[in-house]
Design a protein around this motif. Structure first.
Motif, short mmCIF file in Angstrom:
data_model
loop_
_atom_site.label_atom_id
_atom_site.label_comp_id
_atom_site.label_asym_id
_atom_site.label_seq_id
_atom_site.Cartn_x
_atom_site.Cartn_y
_atom_site.Cartn_z
N VAL A 243 0.85 -1.19 0.00
CA VAL A 243 0.00 0.00 0.00
C VAL A 243 0.88 1.25 0.00
N ASN A 244 0.78 2.05 -1.06
CA ASN A 244 1.60 3.25 -1.18
C ASN A 244 0.79 4.53 -1.16
N SER A 245 -0.51 4.41 -0.97
CA SER A 245 -1.40 5.56 -0.92
C SER A 245 -1.82 5.84 0.52
N VAL A 246 -1.68 7.09 0.95
CA VAL A 246 -2.10 7.46 2.30
C VAL A 246 -3.61 7.26 2.46
N LYS A 247 -4.36 7.58 1.42
CA LYS A 247 -5.81 7.41 1.46
C LYS A 247 -6.19 5.95 1.69
N ASP A 248 -5.56 5.04 0.94
CA ASP A 248 -5.84 3.61 1.11
C ASP A 248 -5.39 3.13 2.48
N ALA A 249 -4.24 3.62 2.94
CA ALA A 249 -3.72 3.21 4.24
C ALA A 249 -4.66 3.63 5.36
N LYS A 250 -5.17 4.84 5.30
CA LYS A 250 -6.10 5.30 6.34
C LYS A 250 -7.38 4.47 6.34
N LYS A 251 -7.83 4.12 5.16
CA LYS A 251 -9.02 3.27 5.04
C LYS A 251 -8.79 1.93 5.72
N LEU A 252 -7.63 1.35 5.48
CA LEU A 252 -7.30 0.04 6.06
C LEU A 252 -7.15 0.13 7.58
N VAL A 253 -6.54 1.20 8.04
CA VAL A 253 -6.37 1.36 9.49
C VAL A 253 -7.73 1.47 10.17
N ASN A 254 -8.63 2.20 9.57
CA ASN A 254 -9.98 2.32 10.13
C ASN A 254 -10.75 1.00 10.09
N MET A 255 -10.34 0.10 9.20
CA MET A 255 -10.94 -1.23 9.16
C MET A 255 -10.41 -2.13 10.28
N GLY A 256 -9.21 -1.77 10.79
CA GLY A 256 -8.66 -2.56 11.90
C GLY A 256 -7.44 -3.39 11.59
N VAL A 257 -6.72 -3.07 10.49
CA VAL A 257 -5.52 -3.85 10.19
C VAL A 257 -4.44 -3.60 11.25
N GLU A 258 -3.61 -4.59 11.43
CA GLU A 258 -2.52 -4.50 12.41
C GLU A 258 -1.30 -3.79 11.84
N GLY A 259 -1.06 -4.03 10.54
CA GLY A 259 0.12 -3.45 9.92
C GLY A 259 -0.06 -3.28 8.43
N ILE A 260 0.73 -2.37 7.86
CA ILE A 260 0.70 -2.08 6.43
C ILE A 260 2.12 -2.12 5.89
N THR A 261 2.31 -2.90 4.84
CA THR A 261 3.60 -2.96 4.17
C THR A 261 3.58 -2.01 2.98
N SER A 262 4.61 -1.15 2.89
CA SER A 262 4.63 -0.10 1.88
C SER A 262 6.03 0.10 1.32
N ASP A 263 6.09 0.39 0.02
CA ASP A 263 7.37 0.81 -0.57
C ASP A 263 7.80 2.16 -0.04
N ARG A 264 6.83 2.90 0.54
CA ARG A 264 7.07 4.29 0.97
C ARG A 264 6.77 4.46 2.46
N PRO A 265 7.54 3.81 3.32
CA PRO A 265 7.26 3.92 4.75
C PRO A 265 7.36 5.35 5.28
N GLY A 266 8.22 6.16 4.67
CA GLY A 266 8.33 7.55 5.11
C GLY A 266 7.06 8.33 4.84
#
Length: 276
Positions: A243-266
Motif C-alpha cells: 500500500v503506497n497511498s495514504v488514502k488507502d492506508a487510512k481506510k485500512l487502518v480504520n478497518m482494523g488492520v494490524e500493519g501495512i507494508t509499503s514501498d514508501r514507509p516515510g
C-alpha cells in the motif's frame, strides 16, 4: 504496557509499535517493503537502512538459500531483472552472487550495491523494531535460518517469518515456535463471476490449524472490515501489502488492520506519526 508523558502528548509503548494517543487513527505498524524500495534498490542494505532512517516500525525482506548454503536477501527466482544474469539464485554460490551490481538499475548513486546476507540485515535492526523475513524458496532454508537467527542475538520479538507456501509456514512454526509466523496470500477474483477463489473462513481455518500468528494479505477488495473482524476474532491479526497511498492506508487502518507494508514507509509515517 508502559506510558511516557511529554509536554503536549502521550506516547504509549505497545510491543514494538509507538502509538500517539492524540492521533485520530488507531495504531498501525508501518513496514518497509523490501526496505524503502520506492527510493532505494530493493532488498539491499541501502534500502533497509533508509527504511530505519525513515522511522519504519519494521522492514520486510525476501530470502533465498544459495547453492553453498548461505541465506541472501533477494526477491526474484533469477537474478536477471536486477542483476542482469539469467540464472536462478539457488544455482549460484554467494561469491558468484557478489559479482552482481544490484543497485545501478535503480539509481547511479547506488552503483556497486551488492546482494546482502540475512546476517548483515539482522545486524541493522534497531531496538524496538523488527524484521519480517519472507521465505521465497522452500522449507530447505529453515535449518540455516534458525542457525542465523540464533547467532544474531536478536530477541524473538524482533523477527517474524512470512511466506506464501502454507506447508513451509507450518514447518517454520514448528522449528521456530517462539517467532511470529504469518501466512502471505492474495485472493484472486474471477473476472466473469466476480467470485473469490476462497472465502475468509478458508484462510482463517487453515492458519488456525497450523497455529500461525496472523494473515498477511495482498491489497484488493477482498480485504474488508468484516474479513478483518472475523480474522481478529479468531486471534489472527491482519497485515496488508503493498500500500503506497495514504488514502488507502487510512481506510485500512480504520478497518482494523494490524500493519501495512509499503514501498514508501516515510510517506505513511508522515501521515500516521507526524512530528509534534
Amino acid at each position: 504496557m508502559s506510558c511516557v508523558r511529554f509536554p503536549h502528548f502521550i506516547v504509549i509503548f505497545t510491543g514494538l509499535v509507538i502509538v500517539s494517543a492524540t492521533s485520530d487513527l488507531p495504531a498501525v505498524e508501518i513496514i518497509g517493503h523490501r526496505g524503502a524500495s520506492y527510493d532505494a534498490p530493493e532488498n539491499t542494505l541501502a534500502s533497509v537502512n533508509l527504511a530505519w532512517q525513515l522511522n519504519a516500525d519494521a522492514v520486510e525482506i525476501d530470502i533465498y538459500l544459495t547453492k553453498d548454503g548461505k541465506i541472501v536477501a533477494y526477491h526474484d527466482k533469477t537474478t536477471k531483472r536486477i542483476g542482469g544474469r539469467d540464472q536462478a539464485v539457488k544455482e549460484q554460490t554467494f561469491a558468484e552472487l557478489q559479482t552482481l551490481d544490484v543497485g545501478a538499475w535503480k539509481n547511479s548513486k547506488y552503483k556497486h550495491a551488492r546482494i546482502p546476507t540475512l546476517t548483515q540485515i539482522l545486524n541493522t535492526i534497531p531496538d524496538n523494531k523488527r524484521l519480517f523475513i519472507e521465505i521465497k524458496c522452500g522449507a530447505e532454508v529453515l535449518p540455516q535460518l534458525k542457525q542465523d537467527l540464533d547467532a544474531s542475538g536478536k530477541a524473538a520479538a524482533q523477527t517474524a517469518i512470512i511466506g506464501f507456501d502454507y506447508e513451509t509456514m507450518q514447518q517454520a512454526k514448528q522449528i521456530l515456535p517462539d517467532l511470529k509466523v504469518y501466512w502471505v496470500f492474495k485472493v484472486k477474483q474471477n473476472k466473469l463471476t466476480r467470485k473469490w477463489a476462497h472465502n475468509a473462513e478458508y484462510y482463517i481455518q487453515k492458519a488456525t490449524d497450523a497455529h500461525l500468528d496472523g494473515l498477511d494479505v495482498g491489497y484488493n477488495k477482498f480485504v474488508t472490515k468484516e474479513f478483518i473482524e472475523r480474522a481478529n476474532s479468531a486471534g489472527l491479526p491482519v497485515y496488508v501489502w503493498t500500500v503506497n497511498s495514504v488514502k488507502d492506508a487510512k481506510k485500512l487502518v480504520n478497518m482494523g488492520v494490524e500493519g501495512i507494508t509499503s514501498d514508501r514507509p516515510g510517506l505513511l509515517n508522515s501521515a500516521f506519526k507526524p512530528e509534534k
